[in-house]
Design an enzyme around this catalytic site. Structure first.
Site, PDB file in Angstrom:
ATOM      1  CG  LEU A   1      81.422  51.554  98.980  1.00 29.43           C
ATOM      2  CD1 LEU A   1      83.664  51.388  99.038  1.00 29.43           C
ATOM      3  CD2 LEU A   1      80.970  51.575  97.564  1.00 29.43           C
ATOM      4  CG  HIS A   2      77.508  45.981  96.174  1.00 25.61           C
ATOM      5  ND1 HIS A   2      78.552  45.425  95.530  1.00 25.61           N
ATOM      6  CD2 HIS A   2      77.044  46.152  96.316  1.00 25.61           C
ATOM      7  CE1 HIS A   2      77.695  45.822  94.689  1.00 25.61           C
ATOM      8  NE2 HIS A   2      77.283  46.236  95.235  1.00 25.61           N
TER       9      HIS A   2
ATOM     10  N   GLY B   1      81.111  44.048  95.158  1.00 22.04           N
ATOM     11  CA  GLY B   1      80.807  44.797  94.102  1.00 22.04           C
ATOM     12  C   GLY B   1      81.622  45.452  93.202  1.00 22.04           C
ATOM     13  CG  HIS B   2      80.657  48.945  95.104  1.00 17.30           C
ATOM     14  ND1 HIS B   2      79.958  48.840  95.916  1.00 17.30           N
ATOM     15  CD2 HIS B   2      80.098  50.233  93.824  1.00 17.30           C
ATOM     16  CE1 HIS B   2      78.355  49.321  95.522  1.00 17.30           C
ATOM     17  NE2 HIS B   2      78.579  50.358  94.325  1.00 17.30           N
TER      18      HIS B   2
ATOM     19  CD  GLN C   1      74.072  59.112  89.914  1.00 14.07           C
ATOM     20  OE1 GLN C   1      74.858  59.490  89.480  1.00 14.07           O
ATOM     21  NE2 GLN C   1      73.892  57.827  89.738  1.00 14.07           N
TER      22      GLN C   1
ATOM     23  CD  GLU D   1      79.820  43.032  81.757  1.00 11.52           C
ATOM     24  OE1 GLU D   1      80.313  42.263  81.867  1.00 11.52           O
ATOM     25  OE2 GLU D   1      79.196  42.048  81.041  1.00 11.52           O
TER      26      GLU D   1
ATOM     27  CD  GLN E   1      77.194  54.685  85.857  1.00 11.80           C
ATOM     28  OE1 GLN E   1      76.395  55.145  86.115  1.00 11.80           O
ATOM     29  NE2 GLN E   1      77.960  53.955  86.273  1.00 11.80           N
TER      30      GLN E   1
ATOM     31  NE  ARG F   1      68.265  52.039  93.826  1.00 10.06           N
ATOM     32  CZ  ARG F   1      69.201  52.722  93.222  1.00 10.06           C
ATOM     33  NH1 ARG F   1      69.442  51.809  92.504  1.00 10.06           N
ATOM     34  NH2 ARG F   1      68.850  54.056  92.828  1.00 10.06           N
TER      35      ARG F   1
HETATM   36  P1  AMP Z   1      77.143  52.743  92.649  1.00 10.42           P
HETATM   37  O1  AMP Z   1      77.759  52.577  93.427  1.00 10.42           O
HETATM   38  O2  AMP Z   1      75.450  51.564  92.176  1.00 10.42           O
HETATM   39  O3  AMP Z   1      77.423  53.493  91.320  1.00 10.42           O
HETATM   40  O4  AMP Z   1      78.330  51.796  91.708  1.00 10.42           O
HETATM   41  C1  AMP Z   1      79.741  52.112  91.605  1.00 10.42           C
HETATM   42  C2  AMP Z   1      80.512  51.019  90.882  1.00 10.42           C
HETATM   43  O5  AMP Z   1      80.334  50.005  91.162  1.00 10.42           O
HETATM   44  C3  AMP Z   1      79.232  51.256  89.556  1.00 10.42           C
HETATM   45  O6  AMP Z   1      80.235  51.725  88.065  1.00 10.42           O
HETATM   46  C4  AMP Z   1      79.023  50.321  88.582  1.00 10.42           C
HETATM   47  O7  AMP Z   1      78.054  49.425  87.737  1.00 10.42           O
HETATM   48  C5  AMP Z   1      79.220  49.131  89.891  1.00 10.42           C
HETATM   49  N1  AMP Z   1      79.299  47.298  90.141  1.00 10.42           N
HETATM   50  C6  AMP Z   1      77.882  48.272  91.390  1.00 10.42           C
HETATM   51  N2  AMP Z   1      77.220  46.934  91.401  1.00 10.42           N
HETATM   52  C7  AMP Z   1      78.064  46.254  90.663  1.00 10.42           C
HETATM   53  C8  AMP Z   1      78.021  44.993  90.937  1.00 10.42           C
HETATM   54  N3  AMP Z   1      77.478  43.795  91.322  1.00 10.42           N
HETATM   55  N4  AMP Z   1      79.336  44.442  89.970  1.00 10.42           N
HETATM   56  C9  AMP Z   1      80.329  44.950  89.590  1.00 10.42           C
HETATM   57  N5  AMP Z   1      80.136  45.886  89.381  1.00 10.42           N
HETATM   58  C10 AMP Z   1      79.154  46.740  90.198  1.00 10.42           C
END
Ligand code: AMP
Length: 282
Positions: free
Chosen positions: A17-18, A20-21, A45, A136, A141, A174
């Site tokens: 997690l970062h 954004g999450h 996926q 977004e 997705q 990533r």
């Molecule tokens: P993931 O762990 O990459 O599957 O992401 C989980 C959720 O967090 C998904 O809905 C992603 O679109 C969202 N997400 C990932 N990176 C970001 C970001 N930089 N800004 C906003 N949402 C994000």
């Protein structure tokens, strides 16, 4: 937990997690009585087994972060936990992700959106959320899960803006895999998107020429593109849209130093993402 009348917010993630999450988690906490986060690197996926193997994982850290963001529950599991009725992974019936999966990510990553729709439907069935939060950043997705939620009749899908680093790079799990040199070059993705938006603001309306503006920057910086294209959010098409564009969006995928990154930007929205001003650094 599912007591009568209380709302449940749900944030599905693949962990590592970062910020954004965590912005999604914090918003879910604000808007719901209880918030639940899943951390699961979903093998269904991944079209590339190497990408799946090296996807970063740190569950203990993720659980701490989720807790400090105020969520009530974080859970994980294995593919066998989520699909106990299937004898093997291959026999899990895949959900048809619908027309939003056509083109771009769907074309380049066969089976990816079917894998997303299959796990998201199952997670929705387990959590039964009132609202589910998606970023977004993974724009296509968000279209797929909106169609899924519409056909299930729940939950409300809340799309949150892309959270970016200081130089505009979209936050991604990533990003930790990027070398110093690749990290420096990765900012070109956002620069390209901003160039396309500037062209739109200057009056360019032709999808081909807008895409050319986007590509120019990236190619000049030696970025290995998978796609750099324009789509109309108002009507998703697998290929380039016919003008006039109603809600134009630029979308890009590239490999930088062997790491696959994606990003996108609305060309017509006046504002963009959390914690970052669009015109900064261009
Ligand atoms: P993931 O762990 O990459 O599957 O992401 C989980 C959720 O967090 C998904 O809905 C992603 O679109 C969202 N997400 C990932 N990176 C970001 C970001 N930089 N800004 C906003 N949402 C994000």
């Amino acid at each position: 937990m599912r007591s009568e009348g209380s709302s449940i917010g749900f944030v599905p993630t693949m962990g590592a997690l970062h910020d954004g999450h965590l912005a999604l988690v914090r918003r879910a906490v604000r808007e719901n009585d209880v918030t639940c986060v899943s951390v699961f690197v979903n093998p269904l996926q991944f079209d590339d087994p190497r990408d799946f193997e090296r996807y970063p994982r740190d569950l203990a850290r993720d659980a701490r972060l989720v807790e400090s963001a105020g969520a009530a529950l974080v859970f994980t599991g294995t593919i066998a936990d989520f699909f106990p009725e299937a004898q093997q992974r291959e026999t899990i019936p895949r959900r048809d992700p619908g027309p939003a999966a056509l083109g771009l990510e769907g074309a380049l990553r066969p089976g990816h959106f079917a894998g997303v729709a299959t796990i998201v439907e199952r997670l929705f069935g387990i959590v039964r959320p009132s609202r589910a939060y998606f970023g977004e950043k993974d724009f296509q997705q968000t279209l797929v899960v909106r169609d899924l939620a519409r056909s299930l009749g729940y939950p409300e899908i809340v799309v949150c803006p892309t959270s970016r680093e200081e130089d505009g790079l979209a936050r991604s799990s990533r990003n930790v895999l990027l070398s110093k040199d690749a990290r420096a070059r990765a900012r070109a993705l956002h620069d390209g998107l901003i160039a396309a938006r500037q062209a739109w603001r200057a009056g360019e309306r032709d999808p081909g020429r807008l895409a050319a503006r986007l590509r120019e920057r990236l190619i000049r910086r030696g970025i290995e593109l998978e796609y750099a294209e324009i789509r109309d959010e108002a009507r998703w098409t697998s290929g380039p849209p016919e003008p006039p564009l109603e809600r134009p969006r630029a979308l890009v995928a590239a490999r930088i130093g062997g790491v696959r990154l994606i990003d996108n930007l609305s060309l017509s929205d006046p504002v963009e993402g959390v914690g970052w001003k669009a015109e900064q650094g261009t």
